[in-house]
Design a protein around this motif. Structure first.
Motif, PDB file in Angstrom:
ATOM      1  N   GLY A  26       0.797  -1.213   0.000  1.00 53.83           N
ATOM      2  CA  GLY A  26       0.000   0.000   0.000  1.00 53.83           C
ATOM      3  C   GLY A  26       0.831   1.264   0.000  1.00 53.83           C
ATOM      4  N   ARG A  27       2.034   1.174   0.564  1.00 53.60           N
ATOM      5  CA  ARG A  27       2.964   2.286   0.509  1.00 53.60           C
ATOM      6  C   ARG A  27       4.351   1.753   0.840  1.00 53.60           C
ATOM      7  N   THR A  28       5.350   2.498   0.451  1.00 55.25           N
ATOM      8  CA  THR A  28       6.718   2.103   0.764  1.00 55.25           C
ATOM      9  C   THR A  28       7.036   2.446   2.211  1.00 55.25           C
ATOM     10  N   VAL A  29       7.676   1.529   2.887  1.00 53.54           N
ATOM     11  CA  VAL A  29       8.113   1.782   4.253  1.00 53.54           C
ATOM     12  C   VAL A  29       9.303   2.748   4.189  1.00 53.54           C
ATOM     13  N   SER A  30       9.114   3.933   4.750  1.00 51.00           N
ATOM     14  CA  SER A  30      10.150   4.950   4.653  1.00 51.00           C
ATOM     15  C   SER A  30      11.149   4.818   5.792  1.00 51.00           C
TER      16      SER A  30
END
Length: 122
Positions: A26-30
């Motif tokens: 769902g999103r990149t782990v920053s």
């Protein structure tokens, strides 16, 4: 919105090993995030076991698993791994992956996985 998917739980004899995976989607782990695992047995609070800082791989281990469990990460695949060796009957629990923006601790969790059962038989 990020989602966490655990895999790798199961039944193992005492002294054996298992490896859990936690994939974020769902999103990149920053780099500002921590990822880790908690575990919970019925009637007890969820216990923080291991944490890995996404930016530099720095780790934390609870005393109960230090020397037996190892957390690692694959930044490119947004996935963390928990290698569990020398498993004991008392390691039996539901294991939850967790993600936090900042330091992961019981009061700072942005996302939980659904949990995976680990059962260690004697």
């Amino acid at each position: 919105q990020v989602q966490l998917q655990e895999s790798g739980g199961g039944l193992v004899q005492a002294g054996g090993s298992l490896r859990l995976s936690c994939a974020a989607s769902g999103r990149t782990v920053s780099s500002t995030y921590d990822m880790g695992w908690f575990r919970q047995v019925p009637g007890k609070e969820r216990e923080l076991l291991v944490v890995i800082r996404w930016s530099d791989g720095n780790t934390y281990y609870a005393d109960s698993v230090k020397g037996r469990f190892t957390i690692s990460r694959d930044n490119g695949n947004n996935t963390a791994y928990l290698q569990m060796n020398s498993l004991k009957v008392e390691d039996t629990a539901v294991y939850y992956c967790a993600l936090a923006n900042g330091s992961l601790n019981p009061r700072n969790v942005n996302c939980w996985g659904r949990g995976t059962q680990v059962t260690v038989s004697s």
